[in-house]
Scaffold this motif. Sequence first.
Motif, PDB file in Angstrom:
ATOM      1  N   ASP A 213      -5.720  44.003  17.999  1.00 57.01           N
ATOM      2  CA  ASP A 213      -5.644  42.531  18.004  1.00 57.01           C
ATOM      3  C   ASP A 213      -4.747  42.030  19.134  1.00 57.01           C
ATOM      4  O   ASP A 213      -5.073  41.040  19.802  1.00 57.01           O
ATOM      5  CB  ASP A 213      -5.113  42.010  16.662  1.00 57.01           C
ATOM      6  CG  ASP A 213      -6.190  42.043  15.589  1.00 57.01           C
ATOM      7  OD1 ASP A 213      -7.373  42.236  15.934  1.00 57.01           O
ATOM      8  OD2 ASP A 213      -5.836  41.897  14.401  1.00 57.01           O
ATOM      9  N   ARG A 216      -6.691  42.400  22.298  1.00 58.15           N
ATOM     10  CA  ARG A 216      -7.731  41.351  22.398  1.00 58.15           C
ATOM     11  C   ARG A 216      -7.111  40.041  22.862  1.00 58.15           C
ATOM     12  O   ARG A 216      -7.675  39.325  23.680  1.00 58.15           O
ATOM     13  CB  ARG A 216      -8.384  41.124  21.028  1.00 58.15           C
ATOM     14  CG  ARG A 216      -9.439  42.131  20.670  1.00 58.15           C
ATOM     15  CD  ARG A 216     -10.236  41.626  19.456  1.00 58.15           C
ATOM     16  NE  ARG A 216     -11.205  42.626  19.057  1.00 58.15           N
ATOM     17  CZ  ARG A 216     -10.965  43.601  18.172  1.00 58.15           C
ATOM     18  NH1 ARG A 216      -9.789  43.679  17.575  1.00 58.15           N
ATOM     19  NH2 ARG A 216     -11.895  44.483  17.880  1.00 58.15           N
ATOM     20  N   ARG A 220      -7.939  37.953  26.178  1.00 57.73           N
ATOM     21  CA  ARG A 220      -8.466  36.593  26.099  1.00 57.73           C
ATOM     22  C   ARG A 220      -7.576  35.594  26.822  1.00 57.73           C
ATOM     23  O   ARG A 220      -8.047  34.644  27.423  1.00 57.73           O
ATOM     24  CB  ARG A 220      -8.586  36.209  24.614  1.00 57.73           C
ATOM     25  CG  ARG A 220      -9.486  35.019  24.347  1.00 57.73           C
ATOM     26  CD  ARG A 220      -9.365  34.548  22.901  1.00 57.73           C
ATOM     27  NE  ARG A 220      -8.002  34.203  22.583  1.00 57.73           N
ATOM     28  CZ  ARG A 220      -7.288  34.737  21.595  1.00 57.73           C
ATOM     29  NH1 ARG A 220      -7.792  35.638  20.811  1.00 57.73           N
ATOM     30  NH2 ARG A 220      -6.037  34.353  21.391  1.00 57.73           N
ATOM     31  N   ASN A 234     -16.199  48.976  18.960  1.00 57.09           N
ATOM     32  CA  ASN A 234     -16.253  47.540  18.669  1.00 57.09           C
ATOM     33  C   ASN A 234     -15.279  46.774  19.560  1.00 57.09           C
ATOM     34  O   ASN A 234     -15.592  45.692  20.072  1.00 57.09           O
ATOM     35  CB  ASN A 234     -15.945  47.253  17.199  1.00 57.09           C
ATOM     36  CG  ASN A 234     -17.093  47.676  16.315  1.00 57.09           C
ATOM     37  OD1 ASN A 234     -18.255  47.619  16.729  1.00 57.09           O
ATOM     38  ND2 ASN A 234     -16.776  48.136  15.113  1.00 57.09           N
ATOM     39  N   PHE A 235     -14.114  47.367  19.723  1.00 57.73           N
ATOM     40  CA  PHE A 235     -13.116  46.775  20.611  1.00 57.73           C
ATOM     41  C   PHE A 235     -13.661  46.710  22.049  1.00 57.73           C
ATOM     42  O   PHE A 235     -13.575  45.674  22.715  1.00 57.73           O
ATOM     43  CB  PHE A 235     -11.836  47.610  20.540  1.00 57.73           C
ATOM     44  CG  PHE A 235     -10.810  47.264  21.559  1.00 57.73           C
ATOM     45  CD1 PHE A 235     -10.088  46.078  21.461  1.00 57.73           C
ATOM     46  CD2 PHE A 235     -10.541  48.124  22.620  1.00 57.73           C
ATOM     47  CE1 PHE A 235      -9.130  45.756  22.411  1.00 57.73           C
ATOM     48  CE2 PHE A 235      -9.586  47.808  23.566  1.00 57.73           C
ATOM     49  CZ  PHE A 235      -8.880  46.627  23.467  1.00 57.73           C
ATOM     50  N   ARG A 237     -16.685  46.604  22.992  1.00 58.75           N
ATOM     51  CA  ARG A 237     -17.730  45.590  23.046  1.00 58.75           C
ATOM     52  C   ARG A 237     -17.128  44.185  23.141  1.00 58.75           C
ATOM     53  O   ARG A 237     -17.595  43.346  23.897  1.00 58.75           O
ATOM     54  CB  ARG A 237     -18.581  45.699  21.780  1.00 58.75           C
ATOM     55  CG  ARG A 237     -19.908  45.004  21.849  1.00 58.75           C
ATOM     56  CD  ARG A 237     -20.533  44.957  20.480  1.00 58.75           C
ATOM     57  NE  ARG A 237     -20.940  46.264  19.979  1.00 58.75           N
ATOM     58  CZ  ARG A 237     -22.204  46.687  19.940  1.00 58.75           C
ATOM     59  NH1 ARG A 237     -23.161  45.918  20.382  1.00 58.75           N
ATOM     60  NH2 ARG A 237     -22.487  47.866  19.456  1.00 58.75           N
ATOM     61  N   ASP A 238     -16.027  43.982  22.388  1.00 59.34           N
ATOM     62  CA  ASP A 238     -15.396  42.647  22.373  1.00 59.34           C
ATOM     63  C   ASP A 238     -14.759  42.283  23.698  1.00 59.34           C
ATOM     64  O   ASP A 238     -14.853  41.151  24.140  1.00 59.34           O
ATOM     65  CB  ASP A 238     -14.267  42.592  21.326  1.00 59.34           C
ATOM     66  CG  ASP A 238     -14.805  42.619  19.920  1.00 59.34           C
ATOM     67  OD1 ASP A 238     -16.034  42.504  19.748  1.00 59.34           O
ATOM     68  OD2 ASP A 238     -13.979  42.765  18.993  1.00 59.34           O
ATOM     69  N   ILE A 239     -14.035  43.219  24.291  1.00 62.81           N
ATOM     70  CA  ILE A 239     -13.197  42.797  25.431  1.00 62.81           C
ATOM     71  C   ILE A 239     -13.817  43.069  26.796  1.00 62.81           C
ATOM     72  O   ILE A 239     -13.355  42.520  27.786  1.00 62.81           O
ATOM     73  CB  ILE A 239     -11.797  43.463  25.412  1.00 62.81           C
ATOM     74  CG1 ILE A 239     -11.906  44.973  25.654  1.00 62.81           C
ATOM     75  CG2 ILE A 239     -11.021  43.145  24.138  1.00 62.81           C
ATOM     76  CD1 ILE A 239     -10.768  45.494  26.485  1.00 62.81           C
ATOM     77  N   GLU A 258     -23.086  44.462  25.983  1.00 63.88           N
ATOM     78  CA  GLU A 258     -24.241  44.141  25.137  1.00 63.88           C
ATOM     79  C   GLU A 258     -25.468  44.952  25.561  1.00 63.88           C
ATOM     80  O   GLU A 258     -26.284  45.330  24.736  1.00 63.88           O
ATOM     81  CB  GLU A 258     -24.522  42.634  25.097  1.00 63.88           C
ATOM     82  CG  GLU A 258     -24.709  41.907  26.406  1.00 63.88           C
ATOM     83  CD  GLU A 258     -23.416  41.549  27.136  1.00 63.88           C
ATOM     84  OE1 GLU A 258     -22.311  41.997  26.732  1.00 63.88           O
ATOM     85  OE2 GLU A 258     -23.511  40.838  28.165  1.00 63.88           O
TER      86      GLU A 258
END
Length: 277
Positions: A213, A216, A220, A234-235, A237-239, A258
């Motif tokens: 977190d 992230r 961001r 997953n991390f 993919r997120d960042i 993606e």
Amino acid sequence: MSTDSTRPGPHPVEPERTPEPDVGTTRAAAGAGSELIRLEKVTKRFGNNTVLDDLDFSVDAGKHVTLIGPSGSGKTTILRLLMTLLKPEEGTITVDGEQLFPAPENQVREIRKKIGMVFQHFNLFPNMTVLRNITEAPVTVLGMSKDEAEERARELLEMVGLTEHVDKHPSQLSGGQQQRVAIARALAMRPQVLLLDEVTSALDPELVAGVLDVLRDIARSTDITMLCVTHEMNFARDISDRVLMFDQGRIIESAPPEKLFSEPEHDRTREFLSAVL
Ligand SMILES: Nc1ncnc2c1ncn2[C@@H]1O[C@H](COP(=O)(O)OP(=O)(O)OP(=O)(O)O)[C@@H](O)[C@H]1O
Ligand SMILES: [Mg+2]
């Protein structure tokens, strides 16, 4: 080269957001979209084991690039080359337009200040408080005043959620808390690039989310360029702006997350993803 601290990053913060500590304000930031890291024809061997093989790759300023791939494929070696813990046998490495390899020692030292790292084992200074762990390098390496370094350290500790632990020693903290101190310590140097090598893989599972977190949040809310090795898909993919699939010292696939996670082009990528996901 701009040193304007109000310069918007490539990941602009929405106007209504509470201002974050200016961890993304780099001391000599490259313009957004320009190439910050470049490896050209880099070959790294250990004995007759060729670990990186004529490797070319670059990371643009402000981007978040994740390296994935099987064990031994050379991911950590790339980060260690950028940290100048290793030297390649062939090729050139450039950071922010200046050559890191080959280069004279004084040039290497200057470029190294632009690069922060957090590795799997946090290696905090055990005999120093949390606060001092964070202020030590800005004071001794950057020549920051003690007051300024402490003010900044407190901002960073707030960002990583450790305000109340400022006077503790590392041994009094959990692994996740220590890793968050290590992240704050790296950011205290105002790096342009943050290298992250499996920063959660030594942690108890329940501590992993808190550290991710924080990362992230950094991804961001700052314009720091991130080069990240992780098994947390997953991390990733997120960042990530881009994910590079490594195999045997070569990039076999490079795509936005993606695309790479949903429709990988190579069998080797598919095989790897099905093993780790
Ligand atoms: N100091 C060293 N001396 C000799 N060989 C090394 C050294 N460091 C790394 N290697 C070898 O280089 C190869 C790549 O190692 P590297 O640590 O970069 O892999 P990795 O992709 O980070 O793997 P992992 O996912 O397991 O961390 C491996 O074959 C490893 O054994
Ligand atoms: Mg590794």
